[in-house]
Design a protein around this motif. Structure first.
Motif, PDB file in Angstrom:
ATOM      1  N   MET A  96     -23.076  -5.166  -4.723  1.00 34.41           N
ATOM      2  CA  MET A  96     -22.560  -4.076  -4.251  1.00 34.41           C
ATOM      3  C   MET A  96     -22.045  -4.390  -1.939  1.00 34.41           C
ATOM      4  SD  MET A  96     -21.910  -2.427  -6.656  1.00 34.41           S
ATOM      5  CE  MET A  96     -20.625  -1.166  -5.823  1.00 34.41           C
ATOM      6  N   GLY A  97     -22.250  -5.256  -2.297  1.00 33.63           N
ATOM      7  CA  GLY A  97     -22.114  -5.973   0.037  1.00 33.63           C
ATOM      8  C   GLY A  97     -22.791  -5.083   0.265  1.00 33.63           C
ATOM      9  N   LYS A  98     -24.623  -4.849  -0.048  1.00 35.43           N
ATOM     10  CA  LYS A  98     -25.037  -4.777   1.437  1.00 35.43           C
ATOM     11  C   LYS A  98     -25.118  -5.854   2.281  1.00 35.43           C
ATOM     12  CE  LYS A  98     -26.626  -1.110  -1.920  1.00 35.43           C
ATOM     13  NZ  LYS A  98     -26.136   0.133  -1.236  1.00 35.43           N
ATOM     14  N   VAL A  99     -25.733  -6.045   3.613  1.00 33.82           N
ATOM     15  CA  VAL A  99     -26.235  -6.738   3.940  1.00 33.82           C
ATOM     16  C   VAL A  99     -27.999  -6.897   3.415  1.00 33.82           C
ATOM     17  CG1 VAL A  99     -26.971  -8.162   6.152  1.00 33.82           C
ATOM     18  CG2 VAL A  99     -24.508  -6.612   5.755  1.00 33.82           C
ATOM     19  N   GLN A 100     -28.438  -7.965   2.602  1.00 34.80           N
ATOM     20  CA  GLN A 100     -29.966  -7.913   2.729  1.00 34.80           C
ATOM     21  C   GLN A 100     -30.577  -8.490   3.840  1.00 34.80           C
ATOM     22  OE1 GLN A 100     -28.603 -10.657  -0.645  1.00 34.80           O
ATOM     23  NE2 GLN A 100     -29.452  -9.236  -1.777  1.00 34.80           N
ATOM     24  N   LYS A 101     -31.051  -7.759   4.310  1.00 32.83           N
ATOM     25  CA  LYS A 101     -31.901  -7.760   5.794  1.00 32.83           C
ATOM     26  C   LYS A 101     -33.356  -7.944   5.469  1.00 32.83           C
ATOM     27  CE  LYS A 101     -29.524  -4.910   8.922  1.00 32.83           C
ATOM     28  NZ  LYS A 101     -29.997  -3.978  10.232  1.00 32.83           N
ATOM     29  N   ALA A 102     -33.900  -7.558   4.038  1.00 36.94           N
ATOM     30  CA  ALA A 102     -34.676  -8.170   3.627  1.00 36.94           C
ATOM     31  C   ALA A 102     -35.176  -9.836   3.463  1.00 36.94           C
ATOM     32  CB  ALA A 102     -36.002  -8.213   2.786  1.00 36.94           C
ATOM     33  N   VAL A 103     -33.920 -10.400   2.919  1.00 35.53           N
ATOM     34  CA  VAL A 103     -33.745 -11.752   2.320  1.00 35.53           C
ATOM     35  C   VAL A 103     -33.287 -12.552   4.097  1.00 35.53           C
ATOM     36  CG1 VAL A 103     -31.842 -13.272   2.119  1.00 35.53           C
ATOM     37  CG2 VAL A 103     -32.358 -11.833   0.649  1.00 35.53           C
ATOM     38  N   LEU A 104     -33.414 -11.678   5.284  1.00 34.67           N
ATOM     39  CA  LEU A 104     -33.209 -12.893   6.362  1.00 34.67           C
ATOM     40  C   LEU A 104     -34.092 -11.980   6.670  1.00 34.67           C
ATOM     41  CD1 LEU A 104     -29.464 -11.110   8.191  1.00 34.67           C
ATOM     42  CD2 LEU A 104     -30.115 -12.987   7.230  1.00 34.67           C
ATOM     43  N   ARG A 105     -35.039 -11.316   6.446  1.00 37.40           N
ATOM     44  CA  ARG A 105     -36.983 -10.714   8.044  1.00 37.40           C
ATOM     45  C   ARG A 105     -37.429 -12.414   6.998  1.00 37.40           C
ATOM     46  NH1 ARG A 105     -36.148  -4.681   7.239  1.00 37.40           N
ATOM     47  NH2 ARG A 105     -36.135  -4.776   5.368  1.00 37.40           N
ATOM     48  N   ALA A 106     -37.244 -12.256   5.908  1.00 39.05           N
ATOM     49  CA  ALA A 106     -37.679 -13.478   5.133  1.00 39.05           C
ATOM     50  C   ALA A 106     -37.649 -14.882   5.743  1.00 39.05           C
ATOM     51  CB  ALA A 106     -37.651 -13.622   3.683  1.00 39.05           C
ATOM     52  N   GLU A 107     -36.416 -14.861   6.188  1.00 38.53           N
ATOM     53  CA  GLU A 107     -35.519 -16.276   6.775  1.00 38.53           C
ATOM     54  C   GLU A 107     -36.853 -16.356   7.554  1.00 38.53           C
ATOM     55  OE1 GLU A 107     -31.845 -17.013   5.645  1.00 38.53           O
ATOM     56  OE2 GLU A 107     -31.361 -18.594   6.679  1.00 38.53           O
ATOM     57  N   TYR A 108     -36.019 -15.537   9.036  1.00 34.66           N
ATOM     58  CA  TYR A 108     -36.766 -15.843  10.502  1.00 34.66           C
ATOM     59  C   TYR A 108     -37.979 -15.700  10.786  1.00 34.66           C
ATOM     60  CZ  TYR A 108     -31.901 -17.151  10.646  1.00 34.66           C
ATOM     61  OH  TYR A 108     -30.492 -16.884  10.551  1.00 34.66           O
ATOM     62  N   ALA A 124       1.316  -1.580   0.235  1.00 34.40           N
ATOM     63  CA  ALA A 124       0.012   0.277  -0.143  1.00 34.40           C
ATOM     64  C   ALA A 124       0.576   1.109  -0.306  1.00 34.40           C
ATOM     65  CB  ALA A 124      -1.162  -0.201   1.023  1.00 34.40           C
ATOM     66  N   GLU A 125       2.378   1.084   0.439  1.00 32.10           N
ATOM     67  CA  GLU A 125       3.272   2.116  -0.312  1.00 32.10           C
ATOM     68  C   GLU A 125       2.974   3.760  -0.472  1.00 32.10           C
ATOM     69  OE1 GLU A 125       5.464   2.645   2.664  1.00 32.10           O
ATOM     70  OE2 GLU A 125       5.726   4.581   1.736  1.00 32.10           O
ATOM     71  N   PRO A 126       2.749   3.339  -2.674  1.00 34.76           N
ATOM     72  CA  PRO A 126       2.223   4.282  -3.346  1.00 34.76           C
ATOM     73  C   PRO A 126       0.781   4.839  -2.924  1.00 34.76           C
ATOM     74  CG  PRO A 126       3.101   2.107  -4.268  1.00 34.76           C
ATOM     75  CD  PRO A 126       2.659   2.264  -3.259  1.00 34.76           C
ATOM     76  N   MET A 127       0.348   4.035  -2.714  1.00 34.95           N
ATOM     77  CA  MET A 127      -0.959   4.851  -2.188  1.00 34.95           C
ATOM     78  C   MET A 127      -1.288   6.107  -1.913  1.00 34.95           C
ATOM     79  SD  MET A 127      -3.477   2.223  -3.909  1.00 34.95           S
ATOM     80  CE  MET A 127      -5.158   3.230  -2.976  1.00 34.95           C
ATOM     81  N   ARG A 128      -2.408   6.717  -1.963  1.00 35.08           N
ATOM     82  CA  ARG A 128      -2.652   8.021  -1.736  1.00 35.08           C
ATOM     83  C   ARG A 128      -3.605   8.036  -0.243  1.00 35.08           C
ATOM     84  NH1 ARG A 128      -5.811  11.616  -3.475  1.00 35.08           N
ATOM     85  NH2 ARG A 128      -6.182  11.520  -5.201  1.00 35.08           N
ATOM     86  N   LEU A 129      -5.245   7.343  -1.320  1.00 35.99           N
ATOM     87  CA  LEU A 129      -6.521   7.488  -0.748  1.00 35.99           C
ATOM     88  C   LEU A 129      -6.932   5.810  -1.176  1.00 35.99           C
ATOM     89  CD1 LEU A 129      -8.460   8.663  -0.256  1.00 35.99           C
ATOM     90  CD2 LEU A 129      -8.769   9.354  -2.106  1.00 35.99           C
ATOM     91  N   PHE A 130      -7.286   5.352   0.164  1.00 35.97           N
ATOM     92  CA  PHE A 130      -8.658   4.361  -0.259  1.00 35.97           C
ATOM     93  C   PHE A 130      -9.744   4.337   0.193  1.00 35.97           C
ATOM     94  CE2 PHE A 130      -4.626   2.247   0.957  1.00 35.97           C
ATOM     95  CZ  PHE A 130      -4.910   0.577  -0.391  1.00 35.97           C
ATOM     96  N   VAL A 131     -10.937   4.497  -1.000  1.00 39.76           N
ATOM     97  CA  VAL A 131     -12.286   5.316  -0.248  1.00 39.76           C
ATOM     98  C   VAL A 131     -13.368   3.726  -0.176  1.00 39.76           C
ATOM     99  CG1 VAL A 131     -14.227   6.336  -1.598  1.00 39.76           C
ATOM    100  CG2 VAL A 131     -11.107   7.209  -1.981  1.00 39.76           C
ATOM    101  N   CYS A 132     -14.225   4.064   0.012  1.00 42.16           N
ATOM    102  CA  CYS A 132     -15.661   2.696   0.924  1.00 42.16           C
ATOM    103  C   CYS A 132     -16.565   3.552   0.863  1.00 42.16           C
ATOM    104  CB  CYS A 132     -14.483   2.046   2.349  1.00 42.16           C
ATOM    105  SG  CYS A 132     -15.391   1.064   2.217  1.00 42.16           S
ATOM    106  N   GLY A 133     -17.247   3.076   0.163  1.00 42.67           N
ATOM    107  CA  GLY A 133     -18.546   3.152   0.352  1.00 42.67           C
ATOM    108  C   GLY A 133     -19.775   2.184   0.074  1.00 42.67           C
ATOM    109  N   SER A 134     -20.700   2.175  -0.370  1.00 40.76           N
ATOM    110  CA  SER A 134     -22.484   1.844  -1.014  1.00 40.76           C
ATOM    111  C   SER A 134     -22.795   0.816   0.203  1.00 40.76           C
ATOM    112  CB  SER A 134     -21.483   0.420  -1.920  1.00 40.76           C
ATOM    113  OG  SER A 134     -21.909   1.306  -3.386  1.00 40.76           O
ATOM    114  N   ALA A 135     -21.519   0.497   1.862  1.00 40.52           N
ATOM    115  CA  ALA A 135     -22.648  -0.490   2.311  1.00 40.52           C
ATOM    116  C   ALA A 135     -21.541   0.747   3.571  1.00 40.52           C
ATOM    117  CB  ALA A 135     -22.324  -1.480   2.536  1.00 40.52           C
ATOM    118  N   PRO A 136     -22.401  -0.275   4.850  1.00 37.42           N
ATOM    119  CA  PRO A 136     -21.405   0.631   6.090  1.00 37.42           C
ATOM    120  C   PRO A 136     -20.066  -0.110   5.947  1.00 37.42           C
ATOM    121  CG  PRO A 136     -23.486  -0.199   6.879  1.00 37.42           C
ATOM    122  CD  PRO A 136     -23.395  -0.368   5.115  1.00 37.42           C
TER     123      PRO A 136
END
Ligand code: AMP
Length: 478
Positions: free
Chosen positions: A446-458, A242-254
């Protein structure tokens, strides 16, 4: 003057058009080739009868040609409609019926070959700032998917704001491993790189080995949280890569605080988390210079106003915010306030200096026995318990409480120990009534946790009929 956003992007292309745009292993594709390829494809689209304002739906593998096609659609004054490559024919049918595109493209490569015989379009078709540039269907997990109408002004405003906010400079090289059917890879990553005339280390998909191997050649990477957790699982990740890197950006999910901290410890880089959505591009960002705080999504970008209503609902207004949902005037009216703010559906709070903290989606709010429970508050407590990698707290129908708090945990542990730990730190009504352990939480592309899937499952966990059955879960703890 034309407000076609293509002209803005092209203004950033390097004056030496032989400069590299795509770096794919040993293969290089220049900015000149991108420009000519896009202009030839634009000519082909027009020859095929695509008129300004027509939609062009694209469900194509990620390739340099698909970027050329995207730019060609803009050049031709048409409206780009990206579709997730995972959608089935049945799902695609809905978008085609709804958007009525003039053309559907399943692979850009053959089209680019066909276009090679044509003269490039001389100049982008004139467009006004209000004219549509794209329709992005939101990854809504309930109800009908809605097409967010993005115009040329929206795109231009966000591209310029991000280019500045993230300090793009000569010499930057972007590592691009995101899908380009979603705004993160398509608008955010691509536009900033093009506007900067930067080369992109182009990865058709995220592969930790391949990304690590390319990191020493990059200066900026944008990713979803899963990229960072996968890199952390890789023994090869260290300061040297990661030495030459100046920026890591993250988003789309927490981004989990634990991921942020672990990444900082391993690489010396504090990931810059930002918050955005299909309807508005990027809304807030942690600062480039200044404190990046884990768990906060930072400050509104210049040109974007952010406020919260009494219930914590996040509302936004500004040049990058979309104009409404395609052919859904009612829905559009419902989602905007009388003074023109869009109700994002996210819930959070803002510090007096403007810094934003997101606590979840309004629809994920749990109302248990009449009390409001914000899942994020409980997840933060559970995530630091031993054996817990990550947690998702959801509402499950309950005969007594209406909804009960249920935790699904990626990791290992004892249900009773988790419930006891939660009760020590939180009011009783917030503690989970049941806890389930799984290997991984379900996520979308996009890496979002699919809570609707969990709600249906449980959903049946507290069902009295199921509870009396031989296989039914035990009575809920009170
Ligand atoms: P999409 O339209 O698919 O890009 O999804 C947008 C939604 O993703 C937002 O409304 C948020 O709920 C969520 N989101 C995006 N970035 C973040 C972030 N940094 N933290 C938490 N949620 C986020």
């Amino acid at each position: 003057m034309s407000d076609n956003v293509y002209a803005l992007l092209a203004s950033g292309f390097p004056s030496d058009r032989a400069s590299p745009c795509f770096l794919i292993g040993e293969r290089t594709i220049s900015y000149g080739a991108l420009e000519t390829g896009a202009a030839r494809l634009a000519a082909l689209l027009i020859r095929r009868g695509v008129n300004p304002g027509d939609r062009v739906a694209v469900q194509a593998p990620k390739s340099p040609e698909s970027v050329m096609l995207y730019l060609a659609v803009l050049m031709a004054g048409a409206v780009y409609l990206p579709l997730n490559t995972a959608y089935t024919a049945h799902e695609v049918r809905y978008f085609l019926d709804d958007a009525e595109p003039a053309l559907f493209v399943a692979d850009a490569v053959p089209l680019a070959r066909e276009a090679e015989a044509l003269a490039p379009l001389a100049a982008p078709v004139e467009r006004a700032a209000d004219d549509l540039a794209a329709i992005v269907y939101t990854s809504g997990t309930t109800g009908r998917s809605k097409g967010a109408m993005i115009n040329h002004r929206n795109m231009a405003a966000n591209a310029v704001a991000l280019h500045r906010a993230w300090g793009f400079r000569p010499g930057d090289v972007l590592l691009h491993a995101l899908p380009i059917f979603h705004i993160h890879g398509l608008f955010v990553a691509l536009h900033t790189a093009l506007l900067n005339g930067s080369p992109m280390l182009w990865h058709a998909k995220f592969d930790a080995d391949a990304v690590l191997a390319d990191l020493p050649r990059a200066t900026v990477m944008m990713g979803v949280p899963t990229f960072y957790t996968r890199l952390l699982e890789h023994p090869g990740l260290g300061r040297a890569q990661a030495e030459p890197m100046r920026l890591f950006v993250c988003g789309s999910a927490p981004l989990l605080e634990s991921t942020f901290e672990a990444f900082a410890a391993r690489t010396g880089h504090r990931i810059l988390e930002r918050y955005g959505m299909s309807e508005a591009g990027i809304i807030t960002s942690n600062p480039l210079d200044g404190e990046r705080i884990a768990g906060s999504v930072g400050y509104p970008l210049p040109g974007v106003e952010v406020r919260t209503d009494r219930a914590g609902g996040i509302e936004i207004r500004g040049e990058s915010v979309f104009s409404g949902y395609w052919r859904m005037p009612e829905k559009t009216r419902e989602e905007f306030t009388s003074d023109g703010f869009f109700k994002t559906g996210d819930v959070g709070r803002q510090d007096p200096d403007g810094r934003l903290w997101i606590s979840g989606r309004a629809k994920d709010l749990i109302i248990s026995g009449g009390f409001n429970v914000y899942p994020k508050e409980i997840e933060l407590v559970l995530d630091v318990l031993p054996g817990v990698t990550e947690s998702a707290v959801i509402a499950v129908p309950h005969p007594d409480f209406g909804e009960a708090v249920v935790a699904v945990i990626a990791g290992r542990g004892e249900e009773s120990a988790v419930i006891d730990a939660a009760r020590e730190r939180l009011a009783g009504f917030k503690a989970p009534k049941r806890v389930f352990f799984v290997d991984d939480l379900p996520r979308n592309a996009m890496g979002k946790v699919q809570k609707a899937v969990l709600r249906a499952e449980y959903a049946g966990v507290f069902d009295p009929v199921a509870m009396h059955g031989a296989q039914g879960p035990e009575s809920p703890r009170r």
